[in-house]
Design a protein around this motif. Structure first.
Motif, short mmCIF file in Angstrom:
data_model
loop_
_atom_site.label_atom_id
_atom_site.label_comp_id
_atom_site.label_asym_id
_atom_site.label_seq_id
_atom_site.Cartn_x
_atom_site.Cartn_y
_atom_site.Cartn_z
N GLU A 184 -9.20 3.61 1.98
CA GLU A 184 -8.74 3.60 0.58
C GLU A 184 -7.84 2.49 0.31
OE1 GLU A 184 -7.74 5.18 3.16
OE2 GLU A 184 -5.55 4.97 2.70
N ASP A 191 1.80 6.46 5.27
CA ASP A 191 0.74 5.26 4.77
C ASP A 191 0.98 4.72 3.40
OD1 ASP A 191 -1.77 4.40 5.47
OD2 ASP A 191 -3.03 5.43 4.03
N ASP A 207 -2.64 10.30 3.26
CA ASP A 207 -4.16 9.84 3.55
C ASP A 207 -4.62 10.78 4.30
OD1 ASP A 207 -6.37 8.53 3.57
OD2 ASP A 207 -5.83 6.77 5.04
N THR A 227 -0.35 -0.28 5.81
CA THR A 227 -0.89 0.64 7.04
C THR A 227 -2.32 0.43 7.03
OG1 THR A 227 -0.39 2.46 5.87
CG2 THR A 227 1.41 1.77 7.24
N LYS A 270 0.65 -1.18 -0.03
CA LYS A 270 0.04 -0.07 0.09
C LYS A 270 1.00 1.33 0.03
CE LYS A 270 -3.43 2.67 2.94
NZ LYS A 270 -4.13 2.69 4.09
ZN ZN Z 1 -4.69 4.68 4.53
#
Ligand code: ZN
Ligand code: BES
Ligand code: ZN
Length: 490
Positions: A337, A276, A258, A362, A253
């Motif tokens: 997300e 993030d 974020d 995360t 990710k």
């Molecule tokens: Zn996030």
């Protein structure tokens, strides 16, 4: 990072500015007893006291560090880091921490490199700006050990350097301010790190459109730095057919910031959200380390990069995204997300037909509530592979704990009124399990494990052991260990 070498010299005669000696619990402290008692040295794990040697040994300064009676590799890693951090203005160090194996020697070398980390890129040279970050002065560390002349010990020290460099790169990326590392810039930085050892392919927003990566596009569409998917491939030389070596796919990710998107986060929760992209940082850094180590395993890694921002073009709660592979997803909360970008990454990973898939993310605040700031959550659809992940984590000295993916959560994931899946749990309880149940929809019957690093990716407190303040580089050491273990089992 300081250079690390090995020597069979005795602690008393080793030539260095400072001598670090590990004192095991209940060990006789010999000539140092009176001094250590006066300094309140109790021998507690990783306690360090520094004092002048007064001619007792050749080095001018002694740093005594506490160790348990039978230290593990991780105890030694922490002790070495703690000792290195307590030595100010010292250039050369000799270190005797009672390594009981070649692996212990490697762990000590890792502790030195990981403990020497400081993120100073955004400090000016003005004097008062030096508060908080103190770059270490140590240039060379000699590990004193009976194993010093063994080639396996030299190899362990070299491996430690490669792995620590990777951990420190991941830390640098996480620590970089979010405005200085946006998806396009992060893709460039990854390409630069990969060099020639690892093949890189970057998909821009047009290509992502063509490849139907609706998850990555949906998350990235509110930002004016467009999303990217970076694919890294490492094939060891000598592997001619795909069945010669195992094949591991990694997915990370990579949300460079974020904000929550339109489901915007409150200010305090947003403060650290540059972290993030720690999952993408870990998988990329680990892939490069695995390649530099020349491990006999094929790696296909995917970094899913996007910035989650609110704007007139952002995805709305209620929108339906068309993911790669055709699954439709109803968005309920744009702050969930990570699972959307990972869904496309996981589908691509499975298309590469690997033996196993690991994603690192995360992903959920719920995992921090469940396991705290030091432990990674492991969720899997293959308990045998889960055991490989957990035992590799123990070997690497990273704390991980398995959580279940329950039928209850699968039912909720499949409960959207208008799309195939719903993205967000209608009830907040069990958020980590719901997120993993959602991800599992995209791996089919591939063997897969998901690592939720929301807690351990970023240390909001002060440095301890080999963990610095800020980005920790968590996951890198375990991923490299999983690759070594899969390669060795082949
Ligand atoms: Zn996030
Ligand atoms: N990036 C966060 C998760 C996170 C939280 C990481 C704290 C590190 C520390 C993630 O995108 C997120 O916002 N998750 C939400 C999900 C919720 C809206 C279902 C969360 O955990 O609150
Ligand atoms: Zn979020």
């Amino acid at each position: 990072m300081p250079s690390v070498s090995l020597s069979t010299a005795k602690p008393t005669t080793a030539t260095a500015d400072a001598l670090v000696i590990g004192i095991r619990h209940d060990e006789d402290k010999g000539d140092l007893t009176a001094t250590l008692d006066l300094l309140g040295f109790t021998g507690e794990k990783s306690q360090v006291v520094v004092f002048p040697s007064n001619g007792l040994v050749r080095a001018k300064v002694i740093a005594a560090v506490g160790l348990p009676a039978e230290p593990t590799a991780e105890d030694l890693r922490r002790a070495a880091a703690q000792a290195v951090q307590s030595l100010k203005n010292v250039k050369t160090v000799a270190m005797e921490l009672h390594a009981a194996s070649v692996e212990d020697v490697g762990a000590i070398a890792e502790g030195v490199h990981l403990g020497s980390y400081a993120f100073t890129a955004f400090k000016s040279t003005k004097q008062d700006s030096q508060k908080g970050v103190k770059p270490l002065t140590i240039t060379a560390v000699t590990i004193l050990s009976a194993f010093a002349r063994q080639t396996a010990a030299t190899a362990a020290v070299e491996r430690a350097l490669t792995v620590s460099e990777a951990v420190n790169v991941a830390r640098d990326w996480v620590n970089t301010p979010p405005g200085d590392l946006r998806p396009t810039g992060f893709a460039d930085a990854i390409t630069e790190l990969a060099g020639t050892e690892v093949k890189v392919q970057v998909w821009d927003e047009k290509r992502l459109e063509k490849e139907q990566c609706g998850g990555i596009l949906g998350v990235g569409q509110g930002s004016d730095s467009p999303p990217r998917l970076v694919r890294l491939t490492y094939s060891p030389s000598g592997a001619t057919t795909s069945k010669d070596v195992p094949h591991l796919a990694l997915v990370g990710k990579g949300i460079t910031f974020d904000s929550g998107g339109l489901s915007i986060k409150p200010g305090a929760s947003m403060q650290t959200m540059k972290l993030d992209m720690a999952g993408a940082a870990a998988v990329v850094a680990a892939t490069v380390a695995i390649a530099r180590l020349g491990l006999p395993i094929k790696i296909t890694a995917f970094a899913c990069l996007a910035e989650n921002m609110p704007s007139g073009s952002a995805t709305r709660p209620g929108d339906v995204l068309h993911m790669r592979g055709g699954t439709t997803v109803e968005v309920h909360n744009t702050d969930a997300e990570g699972r959307l970008v990972l869904a496309d990454g996981l589908t691509l990973a499975v298309e590469a037909k690997p033996d196993h898939v690991v994603d690192v993310a995360t992903l959920t605040g719920a995992c921090v509530v469940a396991l705290g700031n030091n432990t990674t959550g492991v969720l899997t659809n293959d308990d045998d592979f889960g055991r490989v992940v957990l035992s590799s984590a123990v070997m690497a000295g990273e704390s991980m704990w398995q959580l279940p993916i329950t039928e209850e959560m699968q039912d909720l994931v499949r409960s959207s009124a208008i799309a195939d899946l719903r993205q967000h749990n209608p009830k907040p309880a069990g958020g980590t399990l719901f997120a993993a149940a959602f991800l599992r929809e995209f791996v089919g019957d591939a063997s897969w494990a998901h690592l939720d690093i929301a807690g351990p990716s970023f240390n909001e407190g002060s440095a301890h052991g080999h963990t610095p303040a800020g980005g920790t580089g968590v996951g890198v050491r375990t991923l490299v260990q999983i690759a070594s273990d899969l390669a060795a089992a082949q």
